[in-house]
Every structure is written in structure tokens, then in C-alpha cells.
Design a protein around this motif. Structure first.
Motif, short mmCIF file in Angstrom:
data_model
loop_
_atom_site.label_atom_id
_atom_site.label_comp_id
_atom_site.label_asym_id
_atom_site.label_seq_id
_atom_site.Cartn_x
_atom_site.Cartn_y
_atom_site.Cartn_z
N GLN A 52 0.78 -1.30 -0.01
CA GLN A 52 -0.07 0.12 0.08
C GLN A 52 0.83 1.10 -0.15
O GLN A 52 1.84 1.42 0.68
CB GLN A 52 -0.92 -0.09 1.42
N VAL A 53 0.90 2.17 -0.92
CA VAL A 53 1.49 3.25 -1.16
C VAL A 53 0.62 4.59 -0.77
O VAL A 53 -0.56 4.96 -1.02
CB VAL A 53 1.72 3.54 -2.64
N SER A 54 1.46 5.29 0.09
CA SER A 54 0.96 6.69 0.66
C SER A 54 1.57 7.67 0.06
O SER A 54 2.76 7.75 -0.42
CB SER A 54 1.01 6.49 2.42
N LYS A 55 0.95 8.88 0.31
CA LYS A 55 1.29 10.24 -0.42
C LYS A 55 2.73 10.61 0.27
O LYS A 55 3.29 11.54 -0.13
CB LYS A 55 0.28 11.26 -0.26
N THR A 56 2.83 10.03 1.54
CA THR A 56 4.33 10.19 2.23
C THR A 56 5.64 9.79 1.70
O THR A 56 6.66 10.03 1.95
CB THR A 56 4.21 10.31 3.68
N GLY A 57 5.18 8.64 0.78
CA GLY A 57 6.30 8.19 0.26
C GLY A 57 6.26 6.50 0.89
O GLY A 57 7.10 5.77 0.42
N LYS A 58 5.72 6.28 1.97
CA LYS A 58 5.70 5.23 2.83
C LYS A 58 4.99 4.06 1.92
O LYS A 58 3.83 4.15 1.52
CB LYS A 58 5.13 5.19 4.17
N LYS A 59 5.61 2.84 2.07
CA LYS A 59 5.17 1.70 1.17
C LYS A 59 4.90 0.50 2.34
O LYS A 59 6.18 0.19 2.82
CB LYS A 59 6.08 1.42 0.24
N THR A 60 3.86 0.11 2.65
CA THR A 60 3.55 -0.85 3.48
C THR A 60 3.16 -2.46 3.09
O THR A 60 2.15 -2.18 2.24
CB THR A 60 2.68 -0.34 4.53
N PHE A 61 3.54 -3.23 3.55
CA PHE A 61 3.41 -4.61 2.85
C PHE A 61 2.25 -5.02 4.03
O PHE A 61 2.34 -5.09 5.15
CB PHE A 61 4.38 -5.75 3.12
N ARG A 62 1.08 -5.54 3.57
CA ARG A 62 -0.27 -6.26 4.10
C ARG A 62 -0.71 -7.49 3.57
O ARG A 62 -0.37 -7.47 2.13
CB ARG A 62 -1.34 -5.16 4.40
N TYR A 63 -1.53 -8.17 4.11
CA TYR A 63 -2.10 -9.19 3.27
C TYR A 63 -3.74 -9.27 4.03
O TYR A 63 -3.80 -8.92 5.11
CB TYR A 63 -1.31 -10.53 3.41
N LYS A 64 -4.56 -9.73 2.84
CA LYS A 64 -5.84 -9.87 3.34
C LYS A 64 -6.33 -11.26 3.37
O LYS A 64 -5.93 -12.02 2.64
CB LYS A 64 -6.42 -9.08 2.24
N TYR A 65 -7.20 -11.45 4.28
CA TYR A 65 -7.68 -12.86 4.46
C TYR A 65 -8.84 -12.80 5.09
O TYR A 65 -9.55 -11.54 5.18
CB TYR A 65 -6.75 -13.80 5.07
N TYR A 66 -9.87 -13.87 4.95
CA TYR A 66 -11.07 -13.96 5.39
C TYR A 66 -11.19 -15.16 6.52
O TYR A 66 -10.61 -16.05 6.44
CB TYR A 66 -12.18 -14.00 4.34
N SER A 67 -12.17 -14.96 7.50
CA SER A 67 -12.46 -15.79 8.56
C SER A 67 -13.79 -16.38 8.30
O SER A 67 -14.75 -15.74 8.32
CB SER A 67 -12.22 -14.82 9.93
N LEU A 68 -13.52 -17.78 8.51
CA LEU A 68 -14.88 -18.39 8.27
C LEU A 68 -15.50 -18.55 9.70
O LEU A 68 -16.78 -18.61 10.02
CB LEU A 68 -14.65 -19.91 8.21
N GLU A 69 -15.03 -18.19 10.89
CA GLU A 69 -15.80 -18.02 12.25
C GLU A 69 -16.25 -16.76 12.39
O GLU A 69 -17.05 -16.59 13.34
CB GLU A 69 -14.48 -18.18 13.41
#
Length: 464
Positions: A52-69
Motif C-alpha cells: 500500500q502506497v501513501s502520499k508520504t512515500g511510505k510503502k507498507t506490506f499487508r495481506y488480506k484474508y477472510y475468517s470462517l468463524e
């Protein structure tokens, strides 16, 4: 049970690379898709991993998942997002990551999710709670709290160094990492026993007194239920105090002066030793003398006091006390200072240290050098008693002139500390005293002529 989500808007064959991520910037084109990058845009890699890229120049790794519970109101599995860390070409794999490191961490966390059913988000929340608990525990250790207490004290730099040295040498090894609320009387006594075992009873009294202040502060802040130092100070053995050795007989003083003249010590230490009998200031005051405070032409030294009767001038109770006074210098002293100045390497100190010109000679330099010369009849501080005695007994100099020169306040004399107190008489006194010392080294001083010279000089300096 939680499962990884599908890729977020990615295109096959266009996975992330370090070079591509490095060039991503809000408002510029993505070098791969040729599309303008928007603020907080998510650019996918695989299996839910994205940057994810922000206007400040910071780039952050994230991951998305879903929960069955966990499901929303419509019964659809709830999406969750977990942050891995920020992007860096030199990632350490802990707080900053390259794309390869981010993928590795992503795979390991998803594998754990599939194998054990551990929700990554819940796991991170538990880890943070544990980390916060450890940090809180660390922040309440004796070492941390004692240094916080020290920082708040109005000590001089020199005194602060002494306290730190004793804390590091005697206290931290035994209880530095212990939370203050777990420290008991036996821990404090153990510190005292270690110091007393090396016959440093005075030091033991000082250290336990400091510990009392530290735990008083901790108790007031409700960081400990009790003060474990209570009662220990009173039960320590008493130190046997000896007065400073001093020579008060002219013949003994002559021997000491001749030994000082013959000293093979390094120039700054030797000059400091030779000056002490003439100026008879405190050893610390001489060690910390600075060239900017000395006027060789007029023969005056403005001595800025760091202490008044043992108290730091930073102490609020000392706010109404004068902080400095004038020390007149004799012709002999001025000559010695002029001789040494070219060899002090432009140091601010008159007597720079042997290892560094940014610090003065060490606390024990003068006394150690005197002992090496076989001078055991007196200490460096003893020259003050020598001058006080012989000026009065041999030269009949009145106490109201001597005491201000020694930065003493005579009983009932509120002017004893004034910077210019009896300055004319003191200028005459120091010159006659240096002449007395010079004459003493070669024979018997001419007391009558010295007394007459004192009277003449008093008149001379009063007219100046």
C-alpha cells in the motif's frame, strides 16, 4: 478457521519486484501498468499479499484474508487485514522488508493459519499485549528508575558522573534488572556489604543515602509498596574520619616546596602542584580552572564556584548564594601560568588531562604525584591549612583578609563571599605570601621586610 483471500486486483505475470516498488509514488505512473498511482492504493502480489502506497512515500506490506468463524450480518466471511511491515531495499526482515522477505513472512503466517487454525490478527494482538507487558516490566526496573531519578536531580556534571559510576559499579550488577517492587531489604544490604568489604565505608553511606532517595521517589509514584532502604543507613558502621594532613612548620614546608620543584611529573600536573601552595584554593577549583577566567595582565582569576559548602549551586536552596569570587594572583603565579599556557594545546582548561584536552587532570593526579615524590606530610588540600596558619602566625595577616581568599565566610561576616571582599589587602597578601615561600626555599624569610611590604602594597592597591 481463516483462509487467505484471492489477489487484490492483480494481473497475471505482473507480480511485485523490489525495483517496481521502489519506483512507486503517488501521482506518478506505475512503471508496470502505466497507470497513475493514487493515495493509499493497494498493488497486489499474490495470495492476498499487497503493498500500500501513501502520499508520504511510505510503502507498507499487508495481506488480506477472510475468517470462517467471523461473519458479517449477511453471513459472509469477514475480511481481515494484517500488516507485515514497511518496504525497504535493505530490509531487516523484522520491521522493514524486501518483497522476498514479505512473501516469506506471509507464507509462514498463512501456513500456520492452515495448520493450526491460528488467526494472524488475533496472534498479533496477543504478541503486542505480551510485548507491552514486557516493556512495562522493563521500564520499572531499578536501573531505569534510578537513572530517571538521577536525571531530575540538580547535580553538577561532576557529581552526576560520580553517582552514575557508583550505580553502575555497585548497584546495577546486583539489582539493576529487578523490578523495583520486588527489591527487598536484603538486596539493599547486599549492596552495602559489597562496598564495606573493600573498606569504603564513606562510599557505602553515600550510596545507601542515594538509594533511599531513589526508593522514596518510587514509593511516592506508587511503583513499590515499601521502601526497602529504611533503617539500613543508621546501621552501617561509622567511618573513621581523618583531618587533611598539613605542614605548619616552616622547616617542613621548605622540604615539601623543594620536592615539588624537583618533581619529574608531567608539566601540567607539576605546575598544578607548584601553584597550590601559592593560591591555596580547593583542589577541584584549581583542576577546573579555565583560561577565559584568568587575566594574566591584571593578575586576577574569577573563580566560578561549582559548590558552596558541599552543595551544588543548582540546588534551589543555594539560589541566594554568590556563585563566584575573585582570586588575586601573585607575580610568581602569573609567571608559572604564562609559562605553561603554550603547552596546553588551546584547551579551555589551564590543566588539561593527559589523555584528553577536553577534560581537566583527574581528581587524584596531584595527590598521587605528591606521594610518588615522597611527600606524605601533607595532602593537596593541606596547603590551605598551611597558608591559613603561617599567614596568621608568621606574617600577622588578619583573618578578615585570609578568609575571603580561601572562600570562607567568617562567623558573623556576611561579606565573606563577596567577589571583591578586601581585594586590595588580598592582592598584597598573596604577593607577600609568594615572596615568603621563595625566601623559605633558600633560607630564613625576612619577616620584618615582608610585613612592611604588605603594608606598602595595601596602600598601592587601594589607590588603583
Amino acid at each position: 478457521m481463516s483462509l487467505p483471500s484471492k489477489k487484490i486486483g492483480s494481473t497475471k505475470g505482473k507480480s511485485l519486484t523490489n525495483d517496481r516498488i521502489e519506483k512507486l509514488k503517488v501521482g506518478n505512473q506505475d512503471p508496470t501498468t502505466r497507470r497513475i498511482v493514487t493515495n493509499n492504493q493497494k498493488i497486489s502480489d499474490s495470495s492476498g499479499l499487497f503493498v500500500q502506497v501513501s502520499k508520504t512515500g511510505k510503502k507498507t506490506f499487508r495481506y488480506k484474508y477472510y475468517s470462517l468463524e467471523e461473519r458479517n450480518s449477511k453471513g459472509i466471511p469477514k475480511d481481515k487485514v494484517v500488516t507485515i511491515g514497511t518496504f525497504s531495499l535493505n530490509g531487516d526482515g523484522i520491521d522493514s522488508f524486501t518483497i522476498e522477505q514479505a512473501r516469506s513472512k506471509h507464507r509462514s503466517e498463512i501456513a500456520l493459519l492452515k495448520r493450526e487454525g491460528t488467526d494472524p490478527q488475533d496472534k498479533k494482538i496477543e504478541e503486542k499485549k505480551h510485548s507491552d507487558a514486557l516493556q512495562a516490566k522493563e521500564e520499572r526496573t531499578f536501573k531505569v528508575l534510578s537513572l530517571q531519578w538521577l536525571e531530575a536531580q540538580p547535580f553538577t556534571d561532576l557529581h552526576r558522573e560520580k553517582v552514575v559510576a557508583r550505580l553502575k559499579g555497585d548497584c546495577f550488577p546486583l539489582m539493576g534488572n529487578k523490578p523495583v517492587h520486588t527489591i527487598v531489604r536484603e538486596d539493599i544490604q547486599a549492596v552495602a556489604d559489597v562496598i564495606i568489604a573493600r573498606d569504603s565505608i564513606d562510599t557505602a553511606h553515600r550510596v545507601i543515602a542515594w538509594l533511599g532517595k531513589i526508593f522514596e521517589d518510587a514509593y511516592f509514584r506508587r511503583l513499590t509498596p515499601v521502601d526497602p532502604t529504611v533503617g539500613i543507613l543508621k546501621r552501617l558502621p561509622r567511618a573513621i574520619r581523618e583531618s587533611h594532613k598539613a605542614v605548619v612548620e616552616p622547616d617542613q614546608l621548605r622540604e615539601v616546596l623543594l620536592k615539588l620543584d624537583a618533581s619529574p611529573s608531567q608539566l601540567t600536573v607539576k605546575t598544578a602542584m607548584m601553584l597550590l601552595p601559592h593560591v591555596f584554593v580547593r583542589q577541584m577549583e584549581l583542576r577546573f580552572a579555565r583560561w577565559k577566567d584568568i587575566d594574566l595582565e591584571s593578575g586576577l582569576w574569577i573563580l566560578h564556584k561549582s559548590k558552596v559548602k558541599g552543595r551544588s549551586i543548582a540546588d534551589p536552596k543555594m539560589a541566594d548564594k554568590p556563585k563566584d569570587y575573585i582570586v588575586p594572583l601573585s607575580r610568581q603565579v602569573v609567571e608559572m601560568l604564562a609559562k605553561i599556557k603554550p603547552f596546553t594545546c588551546n584547551s579551555e582548561f589551564v590543566f588539561p588531562g593527559l589523555d584528553s584536552i577536553t577534560r581537566p587532570i583527574s581528581n587524584g593526579s596531584i595527590n598521587v604525584a605528591m606521594k610518588r615524590m615522597g611527600i606524605i606530610e601533607t595532602t593537596a588540600h593541606g596547603f590551605r591549612s598551611t597558608a591559613r596558619t603561617l599567614l596568621s602566625e608568621k606574617l600577622d595577616i588578619p583573618a578578615f583578609v585570609i578568609e575571603p581568599q580561601m572562600s570562607h565566610s567568617t562567623k558573623g561576616d556576611k561579606y565573606g563571599y563577596q567577589r571583591g571582599s578586601f581585594l586590595a589587602q588580598r592582592r598584597a597578601m598573596v604577593q607577600v605570601w609568594s615572596d615568603y615561600l621563595d625566601q623559605l626555599k633558600v633560607g630564613e624569610p625576612d619577616i620584618a621586610s615582608l610585613k612592611a611590604k604588605y603594608e606598602d602594597l595595601c596602600l598601592k592597591f587601594q589607590k588603583m
